[in-house]
Design an enzyme around this catalytic site. Structure first.
Site, mmCIF file in Angstrom:
data_model
loop_
_atom_site.group_PDB
_atom_site.id
_atom_site.type_symbol
_atom_site.label_atom_id
_atom_site.label_comp_id
_atom_site.label_asym_id
_atom_site.label_seq_id
_atom_site.Cartn_x
_atom_site.Cartn_y
_atom_site.Cartn_z
ATOM 1 N N GLU A 51 -29.559 89.300 8.355
ATOM 2 C CA GLU A 51 -29.704 87.800 7.476
ATOM 3 C C GLU A 51 -29.202 88.235 6.223
ATOM 4 O OE1 GLU A 51 -33.602 86.219 7.172
ATOM 5 O OE2 GLU A 51 -32.969 84.395 6.432
ATOM 6 N N CYS A 247 -34.634 82.872 8.675
ATOM 7 C CA CYS A 247 -34.803 81.399 8.001
ATOM 8 C C CYS A 247 -33.415 80.981 7.618
ATOM 9 C CB CYS A 247 -35.924 81.649 6.823
ATOM 10 S SG CYS A 247 -37.541 81.801 7.403
ATOM 11 N N ASN A 378 -34.982 79.405 14.946
ATOM 12 C CA ASN A 378 -35.511 80.497 14.652
ATOM 13 C C ASN A 378 -36.842 80.632 14.599
ATOM 14 O OD1 ASN A 378 -35.537 83.275 13.303
ATOM 15 N ND2 ASN A 378 -36.183 82.276 11.519
ATOM 16 N N GLU A 379 -37.773 80.714 13.612
ATOM 17 C CA GLU A 379 -39.189 80.696 13.720
ATOM 18 C C GLU A 379 -39.800 79.245 13.483
ATOM 19 O OE1 GLU A 379 -40.824 82.852 10.406
ATOM 20 O OE2 GLU A 379 -40.877 84.618 11.592
HETATM 21 O O1 AHR Z 1 -37.184 88.483 7.575
HETATM 22 C C1 AHR Z 1 -37.375 87.821 6.824
HETATM 23 C C2 AHR Z 1 -37.688 86.600 7.068
HETATM 24 O O2 AHR Z 1 -39.084 86.374 7.959
HETATM 25 C C3 AHR Z 1 -36.876 85.947 8.387
HETATM 26 O O3 AHR Z 1 -35.985 84.964 7.598
HETATM 27 C C4 AHR Z 1 -38.081 84.922 8.838
HETATM 28 O O4 AHR Z 1 -37.306 84.465 10.352
HETATM 29 C C5 AHR Z 1 -39.200 85.728 9.063
HETATM 30 O O5 AHR Z 1 -40.153 84.693 8.433
#
Ligand code: AHR
Length: 662
Positions: A51, A247, A378-379
Site C-alpha cells: 500500500e 484503505c 477493502n475493509e
Molecule cells: O495497513 C494499514 C491499514 O490498515 C490499511 O490501509 C487498512 O486496510 C487497515 O485498516
C-alpha cells in the site's frame, strides 16, 4: 519395622519419579507423521501486501527523487524554493492550462531579468535526495523557451553542506514543449542532497515534469523502482502481491478513490491526487504526501511477474473508507466501478484484439499477466457492502467465471461487523474471505488454533492484513520488536496447519520511510539510501522460502503443538526436494530440548539444517545501525534412527529441513 517403611517410601518415590520422568519424556517428544497428508499448501500461501502508506510509493519504492515534479500539489511550490546568486534576479509564476491539459495543468513560468548571476529554484526531495557516489543519474524536464530568450538550464546537485556533487546543462531551443534529458555521475554519497536549477542568461522559460532518477533501478528500467526495496520483496519469493492496499483503495471520499485507469500510460498524463494518509493521523501529518502513480497498475503487474508472485488487485466497490466519509455510490451509479473491474481483467488477461489487452500490448507486454484473483472492496462492512458486492460478483462471474473473488469481512477478526459479514457471505458461498488482525502479541499466541474448527467446505481464508502491535493498534510507539515477530511466527504455524482453509496470508503494512511514516509497525524500513528487514520480515521470509507442498502432523501426545510448554509447531513436506520441513517456535525465556521422532520414513541417518531466528530480549529490534541484529543463522543437526534431538534456544523460531529417504 523402620527399615521396611523406609523401603516402602523409597519404592513409592521411585514409582513417582519414574512416572514423572516418563511424563516429562513424552512431553519432550514431538512425533511427525510424514505419510499423513493433512492439506495441500497453495503456492499463494505466503504473499505481500503493498500500500502507498508511509511514503511506500512516492518517496519510497518509486525511485523518482524530485518531490512535486509537476507543481500539482495543493500548494504548487511545495518542495520548491526560489534561489538567486551573484546578483541574479527574476520571478516565478505558476500557470494553469486546464483546458488543454486536464491531468497536468500547472507549470512554472520563470522570467530572468538580468544576465548577471543566476536565478532559479531548488527542490528538497523527499526528506532530502538520496544520492550515491559514482552512480549515474538521469535528469529530465519538459521545457520551452520564449522568443528572444537565451537561457540555459544548469542542473546542480548539491550535498547537504552545499557542495556541488553533480551537474549538467540543458539548452531549451524552441517555443514548443519538448522533453530534454541529460545524465551525470554523482561524486559523493549524501542522503540529504538538493537539486538546484539555475537559469542563466536572460528571458523566459516554461518548465514542467522536472525529474531525477537513479539509473540503477530495479531491472534498470528508466523511471523505475528502487532496486534495494524490490530486491527485498523478491527475496521473500512471495506467492502473491496484493495491490494497491489497503484503505488507499477506498479513498477518504469516492472522488479520491484509487482508479487504476488513471495510473497507466504516459507518465505526464497520470493525474496525481492527494494521498489519503496525508492527513489521516494527527500525530503524523504528512502534508507533502501525494500519489503520482509512477508506480501504476502496469508497473505493478510487471513487478508481480518479475518476482514470481500472483497478482492480486483490490478494487473499490463503490464505497469510500468507512472510517472517514463512509460515502457510498448509489446503486444506479455503480456501473463505472464494475466496468473498471471488468476492464482490469481484460487489461491483465485479454488478447491484443481486445481494447484493454491491446493497450497492455502497446505498453510493452503482449503476453497476458494471467490474473486469477481479484478483491472487491477493502475493509468494508455492513449490508451496503453485501448489496454492492452481489452486483459486482454477478457481473464478474458472468464474464469471467474462473476469477476468484476476495471479500471483505470488515476491519476486525471478531465482533458485530465481522459476524454479520462472515455469516452472510458464507451463506452466499463466496470464494475467499479477507480477515484482518492488528492485535497484541498475546492475541496472536492465543489464536494459533483459530482455524482448527473452521468449516472445511466453506470459503477459503485470506489472512490479508496482520501484524502484532507492541503497544496498541495505530499507536505511534509500536515497534517491530522480537516479541511481535515471534508471536506472528507462532500464529503462522496455525495458518500453515490449516492450509486447507487458509490459502493466502500477508503482513501489513509493507514499507515505511524512517522520516515519513504514518503507521507502525511495518515490514521493511528505509531511508533515502538504506533499507532493512525487520525481525517480522525474516519471519515472513522463513515461512515463504520454506513453504512445503503439503502439511503433515507434528504432534505432542497426539495433539497439535499449540503452546504446550510455550512451543508452537507445524510440519510440511516439500515434494520437489523430498524434504521434511519443521517450524518450531519457543516463546519462553528458557531453552527447551525436544526429541523429534520422524514416523513413516526409514533409515533416516544423516544431517539436516536448523535455521534459527532468535534474540535474547523480546524488545530487541533491527535498525539502520544494526540491520542484521536479528537474522536467521544456520547450523547442522544430526538425525539418528529417525530421531532428531533439538535444542530450542530461548525466544527462538527454528526451521529444520531434513532430506527424506522415501
Ligand atoms: O495497513 C494499514 C491499514 O490498515 C490499511 O490501509 C487498512 O486496510 C487497515 O485498516
Amino acid at each position: 519395622m523402620k527399615s521396611k517403611s523406609v523401603r516402602i517410601l523409597l519404592a513409592m518415590f521411585l514409582l513417582w519419579f519414574s512416572t514423572l520422568e516418563s511424563k516429562s519424556q513424552s512431553d519432550n517428544v514431538f512425533t511427525v507423521k510424514v505419510n499423513e497428508i493433512k492439506a495441500t499448501i497453495q503456492p499463494t500461501m505466503w504473499g505481500i501486501f503493498f500500500e502507498d502508506i508511509n511514503l511506500g510509493a512516492d518517496g519510497g519504492v518509486y525511485a523518482e527523487l524530485i518531490k512535486n515534479r509537476s507543481f500539482e500539489f495543493a500548494n504548487p511550490l511545495m518542495g520548491w524554493s526560489e534561489q538567486k546568486k551573484d546578483g541574479g534576479n527574476g520571478n516565478l509564476l505558476v500557470l494553469n492550462r486546464n483546458k488543454t491539459n486536464e491531468s497536468n495543468p500547472r507549470y512554472i513560468h520563470a522570467t530572468v531579468n538580468s544576465a548577471k548571476g543566476a536565478y532559479g529554484l531548488t527542490n528538497e526531495g523527499f526528506r532530502g535526495i538520496g544520492i550515491k557516489a559514482n552512480k549515474k543519474y538521469n535528469f529530465s524536464i519538459l521545457a520551452r523557451q520564449y522568443k528572444n530568450s537565451n537561457l540555459s538550464i544548469n542542473i546542480e546537485l548539491t550535498s547537504a553542506k552545499g557542495e556541488k556533487i553533480g551537474s549538467a546543462t540543458i539548452l531549451p531551443k524552441g517555443e514548443l514543449w519538448e522533453k530534454y534529458a541529460v545524465s551525470f555521475i554523482a561524486t559523493t554519497t549524501d542522503p540529504k542532497a538538493k537539486l538546484k536549477i539555475w537559469l542563466q542568461g536572460k528571458g523566459a522559460v516554461d518548465m514542467d515534469m522536472i525529474s531525477l532518477f537513479p539509473t540503477d533501478t530495479w531491472k534498470q528500467r528508466p523511471g523505475g523502482m528502487r532496486n534495494d526495496l524490490v530486491q527485498l520483496l523478491a527475496d521473500l519469493k512471495p506467492g502473491f502481491l496484493r495491490f494497491p492496499g489497503g484503505c488507499i483503495v477506498e479513498g477518504r471520499e469516492l472522488a479520491t478513490r484509487y482508479q487504476w485507469k488513471k495510473t497507466i500510460g504516459n507518465i505526464n498524463d497520470r493525474k496525481l491526487i492527494v494521498n489519503r494518509w496525508n492527513t489521516e493521523f494527527r500525530h503524523k501529518p504528512t502534508p507533502d504526501y501525494y500519489q503520482t502513480f509512477g508506480l501504476g497498475f502496469f508497473e505493478y503487474f510487471q513487478i508481480a511477474e518479475d518476482i514470481g508472485a500472483e497478482p492480486l488487485p483490490i478494487l473499490n466497490c463503490g464505497m469510500a473508507c468507512q472510517f472517514n466519509t463512509a460515502e457510498v455510490a448509489t446503486i444506479n451509479e455503480l456501473d463505472p466501478y464494475i466496468q473498471d473491474a471488468l476492464d482490469l481483467i481484460e487489461f491483465a488477461n485479454g488478447s491484443a484484439q481486445t481494447k484493454w489487452g491491446n493497450l497492455r500490448t502497446k505498453l510493452g507486454h503482449p503476453a497476458p499477466f494471467n490474473l486469477k484473483l481479484l478483491g472487491v472492496g477493502n475493509e468494508q462492512w455492513g449490508p451496503q457492502y453485501v448489496e454492492r458486492y452481489t452486483i459486482f460478483a454477478k457481473a464478474i462471474k458472468t464474464k469471467y467465471p474462473n476469477i476468484k473473488l476476495i471479500n471483505s469481512v470488515g476491519p476486525d477478526p471478531d465482533g458485530e461487523k465481522f459476524n454479520f459479514l462472515n455469516d452472510t457471505l458464507r451463506k452466499m458461498k463466496v470464494d475467499i474471505l479477507d480477515e484482518h488482525y492488528y492485535r497484541s502479541p498475546n492475541w496472536f499466541l492465543q489464536n494459533t488454533k483459530r482455524y482448527d474448527n473452521y468449516d472445511r467446505n466453506g470459503p477459503k481464508i485470506f489472512a490479508g492484513e496482520y501484524a502484532a502491535q507492541s503497544i496498541a493498534t495505530v499507536s505511534a510507539d509500536n515497534k517491530n520488536n522480537w516479541q511481535c515477530a515471534l508471536s506472528e511466527a507462532a500464529f503462522m504455524t496455525g495458518l500453515e496447519r490449516n492450509a486447507d482453509v487458509v490459502t493466502m496470508a500477508s503482513y501489513a503494512p509493507l514499507f515505511a520511510h524512517a522520516e515519513g511514516w504514518q503507521w507502525t509497525p511495518d515490514l521493511i524500513w528505509f531511508d533515502n539510501l538504506n533499507s532493512y528487514g525487520t525481525p517480522n520480515y525474516y519471519v515472513q521470509k522463513l515461512f515463504s522460502t520454506n513453504r512445503g507442498t503439503y502439511v503433515v502432523p507434528i504432534l505432542l501426545n497426539n495433539a497439535s503443538v499449540t503452546g504446550q510448554d510455550s512451543c508452537y509447531a507445524s510440519a510440511s513436506v516439500d515434494k520437489k526436494t523430498n524434504e521434511l520441513i519443521l517450524k518450531i517456535i519457543n516463546t519462553s525465556g528458557l531453552e527447551r530440548s525436544r526429541e523429534i521422532v520422524i514416523d513413516g520414513d526409514t533409515n533416516l541417518n544423516y544431517t539436516g539444517i536448523q535455521t534459527i531466528l532468535k534474540s535474547e530480549k523480546l524488545d530487541d529490534v533491527n535498525s539502520f545501525t544494526e540491520p542484521a541484529k536479528i537474522k536467521p543463522k544456520d547450523q547442522q543437526v544430526k538425525i539418528n534412527d529417525n530421531k532428531l534431538s533439538l535444542l530450542l534456544a530461548p525466544y527462538s523460531f527454528n526451521v529444520i529441513r531434513v532430506k527424506m529417504k522415501r
